[in-house]
Write a protein that holds these residues in place. Structure first.
Motif, mmCIF file in Angstrom:
data_model
loop_
_atom_site.group_PDB
_atom_site.id
_atom_site.type_symbol
_atom_site.label_atom_id
_atom_site.label_comp_id
_atom_site.label_asym_id
_atom_site.label_seq_id
_atom_site.Cartn_x
_atom_site.Cartn_y
_atom_site.Cartn_z
ATOM 1 N N PRO A 1 -64.054 -37.812 6.518
ATOM 2 C CA PRO A 1 -64.007 -38.978 5.762
ATOM 3 C C PRO A 1 -65.502 -39.907 6.037
ATOM 4 O O PRO A 1 -66.105 -39.503 7.104
ATOM 5 C CB PRO A 1 -63.003 -40.113 6.612
ATOM 6 N N ARG A 2 -65.812 -40.899 5.227
ATOM 7 C CA ARG A 2 -67.139 -41.428 5.518
ATOM 8 C C ARG A 2 -66.965 -42.225 6.669
ATOM 9 O O ARG A 2 -66.062 -42.757 7.366
ATOM 10 C CB ARG A 2 -67.298 -42.648 4.425
ATOM 11 N N PRO A 3 -68.172 -42.163 7.502
ATOM 12 C CA PRO A 3 -68.431 -42.648 8.849
ATOM 13 C C PRO A 3 -67.926 -44.218 8.808
ATOM 14 O O PRO A 3 -68.418 -45.016 8.322
ATOM 15 C CB PRO A 3 -69.602 -42.477 9.233
ATOM 16 N N GLY B 1 -79.699 -36.869 3.742
ATOM 17 C CA GLY B 1 -79.447 -37.837 4.421
ATOM 18 C C GLY B 1 -78.529 -37.850 5.569
ATOM 19 O O GLY B 1 -77.391 -37.282 5.360
ATOM 20 N N TRP B 2 -78.989 -38.159 6.622
ATOM 21 C CA TRP B 2 -78.186 -37.910 7.880
ATOM 22 C C TRP B 2 -78.120 -39.429 8.579
ATOM 23 O O TRP B 2 -79.029 -40.270 8.650
ATOM 24 C CB TRP B 2 -78.849 -37.262 9.134
ATOM 25 N N PHE B 3 -76.752 -39.629 8.773
ATOM 26 C CA PHE B 3 -76.439 -41.002 9.373
ATOM 27 C C PHE B 3 -76.111 -40.548 11.104
ATOM 28 O O PHE B 3 -75.478 -39.920 11.154
ATOM 29 C CB PHE B 3 -75.113 -41.453 8.838
ATOM 30 N N ALA B 4 -76.930 -41.359 11.830
ATOM 31 C CA ALA B 4 -76.944 -41.232 13.340
ATOM 32 C C ALA B 4 -75.973 -42.321 13.767
ATOM 33 O O ALA B 4 -75.974 -43.524 13.550
ATOM 34 C CB ALA B 4 -78.118 -41.427 13.885
ATOM 35 N N THR C 1 -73.719 -36.374 1.594
ATOM 36 C CA THR C 1 -74.041 -35.854 0.332
ATOM 37 C C THR C 1 -72.969 -36.470 -0.920
ATOM 38 O O THR C 1 -72.164 -37.197 -0.488
ATOM 39 C CB THR C 1 -73.784 -34.403 0.277
ATOM 40 N N ASP C 2 -73.289 -36.069 -2.098
ATOM 41 C CA ASP C 2 -72.476 -36.537 -3.140
ATOM 42 C C ASP C 2 -70.914 -35.880 -3.292
ATOM 43 O O ASP C 2 -70.176 -36.472 -3.906
ATOM 44 C CB ASP C 2 -73.333 -36.591 -4.485
ATOM 45 N N VAL C 3 -70.950 -34.554 -2.603
ATOM 46 C CA VAL C 3 -69.834 -33.946 -2.588
ATOM 47 C C VAL C 3 -68.952 -34.065 -1.323
ATOM 48 O O VAL C 3 -67.692 -33.740 -1.315
ATOM 49 C CB VAL C 3 -69.895 -32.692 -3.423
ATOM 50 N N ALA C 4 -69.562 -34.117 -0.115
ATOM 51 C CA ALA C 4 -69.025 -33.946 1.227
ATOM 52 C C ALA C 4 -69.749 -34.622 2.006
ATOM 53 O O ALA C 4 -70.923 -34.926 2.189
ATOM 54 C CB ALA C 4 -68.433 -32.583 1.312
ATOM 55 N N TYR C 5 -69.056 -35.211 3.142
ATOM 56 C CA TYR C 5 -69.734 -35.496 4.423
ATOM 57 C C TYR C 5 -69.353 -34.456 5.395
ATOM 58 O O TYR C 5 -68.280 -34.037 5.512
ATOM 59 C CB TYR C 5 -68.990 -36.828 5.085
ATOM 60 N N VAL C 6 -70.396 -34.193 6.225
ATOM 61 C CA VAL C 6 -70.431 -32.986 7.110
ATOM 62 C C VAL C 6 -70.848 -33.666 8.458
ATOM 63 O O VAL C 6 -71.979 -34.146 8.671
ATOM 64 C CB VAL C 6 -71.496 -32.070 6.653
ATOM 65 N N PRO D 1 -78.835 -25.182 4.284
ATOM 66 C CA PRO D 1 -77.420 -24.901 3.643
ATOM 67 C C PRO D 1 -76.744 -25.995 3.169
ATOM 68 O O PRO D 1 -75.805 -26.220 2.037
ATOM 69 C CB PRO D 1 -76.547 -24.126 4.747
ATOM 70 N N ILE D 2 -76.518 -27.336 3.838
ATOM 71 C CA ILE D 2 -76.074 -28.598 3.410
ATOM 72 C C ILE D 2 -76.735 -28.810 2.064
ATOM 73 O O ILE D 2 -75.805 -29.283 1.129
ATOM 74 C CB ILE D 2 -75.849 -29.538 4.460
ATOM 75 N N GLY D 3 -77.851 -28.952 1.964
ATOM 76 C CA GLY D 3 -78.586 -29.113 0.732
ATOM 77 C C GLY D 3 -78.361 -28.162 -0.468
ATOM 78 O O GLY D 3 -78.361 -28.747 -1.593
ATOM 79 N N GLN D 4 -77.910 -26.821 -0.243
ATOM 80 C CA GLN D 4 -77.578 -25.832 -1.367
ATOM 81 C C GLN D 4 -76.442 -26.465 -1.876
ATOM 82 O O GLN D 4 -76.164 -26.166 -2.995
ATOM 83 C CB GLN D 4 -77.617 -24.572 -0.625
#
Length: 143
Positions: free
Chosen positions: A76-78, A94-97, A109-114, A134-137
């Motif tokens: 889920p979204r942090p 974009g990375w959220f710390a 990302t627009d498709v998943a939070y990793v 890979p996340i960008g791909q």
């Protein structure tokens, strides 16, 4: 809360050897296909650490180096992420710390939070840079 539990488990088991217990996320909607694709693109080694095993097995979880690095796709979204927070951009991702958990980062990302946990002697910036490709791909794929 689940992220905190996963982080605690990872830090407890890191360096113990064997299979690492990580709670798998349950992706929804377009995140399912994105996470399935990401699983095929992840590196076999990360910051010098070989890929390990996690339990329960899940295509949405990857660990390296006895669990000192862990990835969960489709989280889920942090909860602590505010709409005005600045994200650190690495190779277009974009990375959220998390301000309360310095080892916890989430790719937005627009498709998943990793979610990525970086512990031990590993350098977070290097790990995130290696995972951004890979996340960008995956995030560039049509939904």
């Amino acid at each position: 809360m689940r992220a905190a539990a996963a982080l605690l488990v990872l830090l407890t088991l890191a360096g113990c050897g064997g299979t690492v217990r990580v709670e798998p996320p349950v992706p929804q909607g377009s995140a399912v296909a994105a996470c399935d694709r990401l699983a095929t693109l992840l590196p076999k080694t990360l910051d010098g650490a070989p890929r390990g095993e996690s339990t329960p097995e899940s295509p949405y979880v990857a660990v390296w180096g006895d669990g000192t690095i862990a990835l969960r796709c489709g989280v889920p979204r942090p909860a602590r992420m505010a709409p005005t927070d600045q994200l650190q951009e690495i190779d277009g991702v974009g990375w959220f710390a998390d301000p309360e958990k310095p080892a916890l980062f989430t790719a937005v990302t627009d498709v998943a939070y990793v979610e990525v946990t970086v512990g031990g002697e590993h350098v977070a910036a290097e790990v995130l840079a290696d995972l951004s490709k890979p996340i960008g791909q995956v995030s560039a794929q049509p939904r």
